[in-house]
Design a protein around this motif. Structure first.
Motif, PDB file in Angstrom:
ATOM      1  N   ASN A  96      42.802  49.797  44.523  1.00 48.05           N
ATOM      2  CA  ASN A  96      41.545  50.029  43.821  1.00 48.05           C
ATOM      3  C   ASN A  96      41.188  51.495  43.995  1.00 48.05           C
ATOM      4  OD1 ASN A  96      39.010  49.896  42.673  1.00 48.05           O
ATOM      5  ND2 ASN A  96      38.337  48.127  43.820  1.00 48.05           N
ATOM      6  N   SER A  99      43.006  48.890  39.377  1.00 39.71           N
ATOM      7  CA  SER A  99      42.609  47.885  40.358  1.00 39.71           C
ATOM      8  C   SER A  99      43.326  46.584  40.052  1.00 39.71           C
ATOM      9  CB  SER A  99      41.093  47.712  40.383  1.00 39.71           C
ATOM     10  OG  SER A  99      40.643  46.791  39.452  1.00 39.71           O
ATOM     11  N   GLY A 100      43.933  46.033  41.088  1.00 42.80           N
ATOM     12  CA  GLY A 100      44.665  44.785  40.894  1.00 42.80           C
ATOM     13  C   GLY A 100      45.638  44.562  42.031  1.00 42.80           C
ATOM     14  N   GLN A 124      50.083  32.920  47.085  1.00 45.31           N
ATOM     15  CA  GLN A 124      49.192  32.756  45.926  1.00 45.31           C
ATOM     16  C   GLN A 124      49.238  34.006  45.050  1.00 45.31           C
ATOM     17  OE1 GLN A 124      45.368  31.999  47.619  1.00 45.31           O
ATOM     18  NE2 GLN A 124      45.606  29.779  47.588  1.00 45.31           N
ATOM     19  N   ARG A 161      45.207  47.862  50.111  1.00 43.68           N
ATOM     20  CA  ARG A 161      44.080  47.311  50.871  1.00 43.68           C
ATOM     21  C   ARG A 161      44.094  45.803  50.726  1.00 43.68           C
ATOM     22  NH1 ARG A 161      39.356  50.431  48.000  1.00 43.68           N
ATOM     23  NH2 ARG A 161      38.017  48.601  48.085  1.00 43.68           N
ATOM     24  N   GLY A 162      43.025  45.138  51.256  1.00 45.29           N
ATOM     25  CA  GLY A 162      42.979  43.696  51.041  1.00 45.29           C
ATOM     26  C   GLY A 162      42.774  42.827  52.253  1.00 45.29           C
ATOM     27  N   PRO A 163      42.903  43.277  53.491  1.00 40.49           N
ATOM     28  CA  PRO A 163      43.386  44.519  54.069  1.00 40.49           C
ATOM     29  C   PRO A 163      44.910  44.562  54.243  1.00 40.49           C
ATOM     30  CG  PRO A 163      42.023  43.271  55.649  1.00 40.49           C
ATOM     31  CD  PRO A 163      42.416  42.336  54.543  1.00 40.49           C
ATOM     32  N   PHE A 223      46.017  44.717  47.568  1.00 41.94           N
ATOM     33  CA  PHE A 223      45.203  45.052  46.400  1.00 41.94           C
ATOM     34  C   PHE A 223      45.054  46.565  46.349  1.00 41.94           C
ATOM     35  CE2 PHE A 223      42.589  42.925  43.282  1.00 41.94           C
ATOM     36  CZ  PHE A 223      41.675  43.894  42.867  1.00 41.94           C
ATOM     37  N   VAL A 226      47.871  33.305  51.293  1.00 38.58           N
ATOM     38  CA  VAL A 226      47.320  34.295  50.366  1.00 38.58           C
ATOM     39  C   VAL A 226      48.443  35.083  49.693  1.00 38.58           C
ATOM     40  CG1 VAL A 226      46.050  36.451  50.254  1.00 38.58           C
ATOM     41  CG2 VAL A 226      45.091  34.533  51.487  1.00 38.58           C
ATOM     42  N   LEU A 237      46.887  45.344  56.845  1.00 40.39           N
ATOM     43  CA  LEU A 237      47.510  44.794  58.051  1.00 40.39           C
ATOM     44  C   LEU A 237      47.330  43.291  58.184  1.00 40.39           C
ATOM     45  CD1 LEU A 237      46.722  47.607  60.643  1.00 40.39           C
ATOM     46  CD2 LEU A 237      48.766  47.270  59.263  1.00 40.39           C
ATOM     47  N   ALA A 238      46.147  42.774  57.805  1.00 36.58           N
ATOM     48  CA  ALA A 238      45.924  41.332  57.915  1.00 36.58           C
ATOM     49  C   ALA A 238      46.849  40.572  56.958  1.00 36.58           C
ATOM     50  CB  ALA A 238      44.463  40.995  57.610  1.00 36.58           C
ATOM     51  N   LYS A 239      47.089  41.161  55.794  1.00 42.18           N
ATOM     52  CA  LYS A 239      47.930  40.499  54.797  1.00 42.18           C
ATOM     53  C   LYS A 239      49.420  40.681  55.080  1.00 42.18           C
ATOM     54  CE  LYS A 239      44.761  39.281  51.696  1.00 42.18           C
ATOM     55  NZ  LYS A 239      44.378  40.090  50.536  1.00 42.18           N
ATOM     56  N   LEU A 264      47.282  31.770  57.241  1.00 43.70           N
ATOM     57  CA  LEU A 264      46.380  32.051  56.114  1.00 43.70           C
ATOM     58  C   LEU A 264      46.907  33.222  55.302  1.00 43.70           C
ATOM     59  CD1 LEU A 264      42.975  31.689  57.955  1.00 43.70           C
ATOM     60  CD2 LEU A 264      43.746  30.272  56.053  1.00 43.70           C
ATOM     61  N   ALA A 265      47.373  34.254  55.998  1.00 48.28           N
ATOM     62  CA  ALA A 265      47.919  35.418  55.297  1.00 48.28           C
ATOM     63  C   ALA A 265      49.098  34.995  54.434  1.00 48.28           C
ATOM     64  CB  ALA A 265      48.348  36.481  56.300  1.00 48.28           C
TER      65      ALA A 265
END
Lengths: 145, 410
Positions: free
Chosen positions: A51, A34-35, A137, A94-96, A49, A134, A98-100, A130-131
């Motif tokens: 997991n 996970s990470g 970051q 994931r992370g999700p 991400f 993120v 598509l949004a990311k 926002l994506a």
């Protein structure tokens, strides 16, 4: 995604038949992964991400979604993540996902609607901004680790 | 050696209080455990009226607090730990005020909240007379990937109960917990009509197919009160905060008190004690900060996030959402339907952008994204009181701790 492959082998040795829509099989791992995960693909750099506690073994002729730059991905020596099988895209990001990764989301939208629909407007712009924050970051966090 | 350990640990605790007011610490416990390693277990097993352990995915703190209030109302002196003190050191730190220098407990009964994993490890050394289990939530993706692992940990704890085992009849895993031959099993649960009213059922709890008939039953839930049926008698109790999960925690606490007190259980005393109970530590709690009223809502997993949102009034005028470093896998935020929030004044915490992204996709409008939590809190509290309702903060555990420290809340 794992249920769409040909089979899932559990830690106990028990085998579950998958739906067979994706090639390859899913095998147990000793430890959970996970990470952050970063994958270089034809849709650009995918950030997210992971997991899970399984490896995804692709057959030699199968096409992966991309190459892992950070993280575990399919968990095989080839350092690949996910799979592309015809029009089906499989990934454990994931992370999700598509949004990311709006570039991937846009590609899927265009493919599905044959170019008739694109995400535009203030909502899409602010979500993608926002994506983008993120993503940078996450990449910064990885670089300084 | 015992007295020395206790004195040394108390000195450490005093130092911490001076240096870091408002923050909790497990350091005094560490000191005591190092100097007198068997002290913790010896003390915990020495309460004259027994040891009660409360465990499960969520609802532990509230249930523990309610049960302690019920037992105190019936005349027992109770030692109980607070929500942060779930592990060996935290527990020892909490015990330091409660024991004599000879290492004997002052209170007559101990009611301890225990984390599932740490509890399963330590419980082999303990002799709990009563075990109360709340639930196994299926969404603890950051910590426990498989609910069966949690169920196994709770089984270890359940089997240690020597007198009573109190189980949640609505939870498939908890309902089926095994008990030791000497323990008497009792149950609590909700009525069909209660589940029918909930937009998302009982959340991420694997629900049993039939409803409980024999036990403490939550018959109905209104905004701030619930009707329980206890041994066939209807008892109306005020809830400390909105939400069916509080009513269920109440039922768990009542079922446990009933099992422990037996014929001494008095429904009138119970009703008074519970109705007077202040909300526990950050979960649906109202505080006054710089003259302004603020409602604090803690969310610890997708289920509690969803249930809390479902119970908030829609479109709160002044809402701050803060998500901190305790959320490692951001997917945890996405199963939650946050659309009824309408709009948020500020999103903050170290994971502010992750949360803001989720809100964007749910159609919730966001005023500002300010990752600097302290600055966001200062600006938020400085706003004039809303025309309608109360300033509300929804936060994850890490943001909650920072907020409490910043505003010096206990």
């Amino acid at each position: 995604m794992e249920l769409l492959t040909t089979r899932i082998v559990l830690g106990s040795g028990e085998v579950i038949d998958g739906l067979g829509m994706l090639p390859g099989e899913v095998l147990p791992r000793d430890e959970r992964v996970s990470g952050d995960v970063v994958v270089e693909s034809r849709f650009g750099t995918l950030v997210g991400f992971e997991n899970h506690a399984r490896r995804y073994a692709l057959p030699v002729d199968a096409q992966a979604l991309g190459t892992v730059l950070q993280g575990d991905g399919n968990g095989t020596p080839e350092r690949t993540e996910g799979v592309i099988a015809g029009s089906v895209l499989g990934s454990r990001i994931r992370g999700p996902l598509l949004a990311k990764n709006p570039a991937l989301a846009d590609h899927l939208l265009e493919t599905m609607t044959k170019g008739a629909y694109r995400a535009t407007g203030a909502n899409a712009t602010s979500a993608d901004r926002l994506a983008s924050i993120v993503r940078s970051q996450t990449l910064k966090r990885i670089a300084s680790a | 050696m015992t007295a020395l350990a206790i004195l040394a640990a108390r000195a450490v605790r005093l130092a911490i209080r001076v240096l870091r007011p408002g923050g909790g610490s497990a350091a005094p416990g560490l000191v005591a455990n190092r100097l007198a390693p068997t002290l913790l277990v010896d003390v915990i097993n020495s309460f004259p009226e027994g040891l009660v352990i409360v465990s499960g995915s969520s609802g532990k703190s509230t249930t523990t607090s309610m049960l302690s209030a019920l037992l105190r109302a019936h005349g027992l002196s109770v030692f109980t730990n607070h929500s942060t003190a779930n592990i060996r050191q935290g527990l020892m730190s909490a015990l330091l005020s409660e024991i004599t220098l000879a290492g004997r407990a002052r209170a007559s009964i101990a009611v301890l909240e225990m984390d599932e994993a740490h509890g399963a490890k330590i419980v082999a050394e303990l002799a709990p007379t009563t075990v109360v289990l709340t639930n196994v939530m299926t969404d603890q993706i950051d910590r426990f990937a498989d609910p069966r692992d949690v169920a196994q940990m709770l089984e270890v704890i359940a089997l240690r109960a020597t007198r009573q085992l109190v189980l949640n009849a609505d939870d498939v895993f908890v309902n089926a917990m095994p008990s030791s031959p000497e323990a008497v099993v009792s149950r609590y649960g909700v009525a069909e009509s209660v589940i029918a009213e909930l937009p998302h059922g009982l959340g991420n709890l694997r629900t049993t197919p039939t409803r409980l008939v024999d036990g403490v039953i939550v018959e109905s839930v209104l905004d701030y009160s619930t009707r329980l049926r206890i041994r066939g008698v209807a008892v109306d109790v005020d809830l400390p905060a909105r939400g069916v999960h509080y009513a269920i925690d109440l039922a768990a606490a009542v079922a446990a008190a009933l099992a422990i007190l037996g014929d001494y259980f008095d429904p009138t005393l119970a009703q008074q004690a519970l109705s007077a109970l202040a909300p526990v530590f950050g979960r649906g709690e109202r505080v006054t900060v710089q003259g302004k009223l603020v409602e604090l809502v803690l969310v610890q997993n997708p289920t509690s996030f969803q249930l809390n949102i479902d119970h908030l009034p829609p479109s709160i005028e002044q809402l701050l959402v803060a998500v901190g470093s305790d959320v490692r896998d951001p997917s945890y935020l996405w199963p939650v339907d946050t659309s009824s929030l309408g709009s948020v004044v500020t999103v903050s915490g170290s994971q502010a952008e992750e949360m803001a992204l989720q809100l964007a996709y749910r159609g919730v409008s966001v005023g500002a994204v300010e990752p600097d939590l302290l600055r966001a809190l200062d600006d938020f509290i400085a706003l004039p009181d809303p025309a309608d309702g109360v300033k509300t903060i929804i936060f994850s555990a890490d943001s909650m701790r920072r907020t409490r420290r910043h505003w010096r809340l206990t």
